[in-house]
Scaffold this active site. Structure first.
Site, PDB file in Angstrom:
ATOM      1  CB  SER A 166      -0.828  -0.089   1.149  1.00 51.56           C
ATOM      2  OG  SER A 166      -1.798   1.023   1.060  1.00 51.56           O
ATOM      3  CG  ASP A 262      -6.062  -1.568  -4.835  1.00 48.31           C
ATOM      4  OD1 ASP A 262      -6.391  -0.632  -3.878  1.00 48.31           O
ATOM      5  OD2 ASP A 262      -4.699  -2.047  -4.719  1.00 48.31           O
ATOM      6  CG  HIS A 329      -5.138  -2.148  -0.552  1.00 47.77           C
ATOM      7  ND1 HIS A 329      -4.722  -1.689  -1.753  1.00 47.77           N
ATOM      8  CD2 HIS A 329      -4.653  -2.006   0.532  1.00 47.77           C
ATOM      9  CE1 HIS A 329      -3.878  -0.833  -1.241  1.00 47.77           C
ATOM     10  NE2 HIS A 329      -3.882  -0.768   0.126  1.00 47.77           N
TER      11      HIS A 329
END
Length: 382
Positions: A166, A262, A329
């Site tokens: 991330s 995502d 994610h």
């Protein structure tokens, strides 16, 4: 008795994966501190055997703060302070020390750098407002961490990886060449970004929400001077937070693993919650099977935008990518990395694709077919 022995063995196995935290020594003296001024933290699992001179540095994710209000909020959380960070972390996925879960990197020196600066380790503002007592010093944290690891033995590295998830995945892109420059010239050095390829698209309401947001992040943290000059010289520095605008200029080999759908980007870039005040998209964002045709068409359009943005990484053989069609994610830190719960693309798990690419066993540049064709996603019923 057998039951007690079974639970004892499970407990010992779990403890073996727990890694203590280490405060960065001399960080405060260097000004390399979290948003609240506390010293940053990392967790270090020593390598062994054939991995003794191989290093994997993994950056934790945690989003960003883009103004004084949101940074003050982060300041009281673990993503802005080391005060309340857990004493131990469970290393799994790409950080696992068990070969059955992490075949290529299990015996490497593995480090997880905790995230507490709010700007993917790019900010550096000398002045500290006495009213807010906020420190924007992410770039200093990154440099101090690297100096610490070099002293711990990374200066002798034969193999090295900078990875992250991330906001940490974005960090691994932004700092990829800097990381390479610190490692011995003869070493094999590559970077891996997990769910860090954030794209610049307008939201469903026509606003440039994420572009405005990144502009504010860069301004608040004074990050422009720490972003690639090849990008900042061409336009607004905030645009250089989008990998599609910088990845092509990165000289170090780079691997992108990302879901085309995502979940963070769909929930925060495509359909921001604060814009969807009537909750029109709530059911669709919970499960694609709930999406009416018009919303599913928009979701599929986002996937195409993501694939188009991926052309920004360039086409040389030093690039690799694993773009599946899961609605998720971050996929390198847990069971989705390798094993029965891992997605499969072109008959390979993420770990197999990344390992083959790093060790030059084979190239991997694959983009999955669109939803709902991939049934290997753990959440394939979405």
């Amino acid at each position: 008795m057998l039951q007690i022995l079974f639970f004892l063995l499970i407990s010992l196995r779990t403890k073996a994966l727990l890694v203590d935290k280490t405060y960065l020594p001399n960080a405060v003296a260097k000004g390399a501190v979290c948003l609240d001024g506390t010293p940053p933290v990392y967790h270090f699992d020593r390598g062994s055997g054939t991995g003794i001179n191989s290093w994997l540095v993994h950056i934790e994710g945690g989003g960003w703060c883009h103004n004084i209000t949101t940074c003050l909020a982060h300041k009281n959380l673990k993503k802005g302070s080391s005060k309340n960070m857990a004493k131990h972390l469970n290393f799994s996925g790409i950080l696992s020390n068990e070969p059955q879960f992490n075949p290529d990197f299990h015996n490497w020196n593995k480090i997880k750098i905790r995230y507490c600066d709010g700007a993917s380790f790019t900010g550096d503002v000398e002045a500290v407002d006495p009213a807010t007592k906020l420190y924007f010093r992410g770039a200093r944290i990154f440099l101090a961490m690297m100096e610490e690891l070099l002293e711990k033995g990374m200066k002798n590295a034969e193999n090295a990886v900078l990875s992250g998830c991330s906001a940490g995945g974005l960090t691994s892109i932004l700092h990829c060449d800097k990381f390479r420059a610190l490692i011995p010239e003869g070493a094999k050095v590559k970077c891996i970004s997990d769910a860090g390829y954030f794209i610049n698209v307008k939201d469903v309401f026509g606003a440039s929400s994420i572009e405005d947001y990144y502009n504010n992040v860069v301004t608040t943290h004074g990050a422009a001077k720490n972003l690639p000059s090849s990008c900042t010289s061409r336009g607004k520095p905030g645009l250089c937070f989008f990998p599609q605008n910088i990845a092509q200029q990165i000289r170090t080999p780079l691997f992108i693993t990302n879901a085309a759908y995502d979940s963070w980007q769909i929930n925060n870039i495509l359909v921001p919650n604060d814009s969807d005040t009537n909750g029109t998209w709530s059911n669709c964002k919970t499960s694609f099977s709930n999406c009416p045709p018009s919303q599913l068409q928009t979701i599929q359009g986002f996937r195409l935008d993501f694939i188009n943005a991926l052309t920004g990484i360039g086409v040389p053989t030093s690039r690799g990518y694993y773009i599946n069609s899961c609605y998720t994610h971050c996929q390198t830190e847990g069971e989705t990395w390798f094993g029965s719960h891992s997605p499969v693309l072109n008959n390979k798990t993420i770990a197999e694709a990344v390992g083959d690419w790093f060790f030059d066993r084979s190239q991997f540049q694959e983009i999955d077919c669109p939803y709902p064709c991939d049934k290997t996603c753990p959440n394939s019923t979405i």
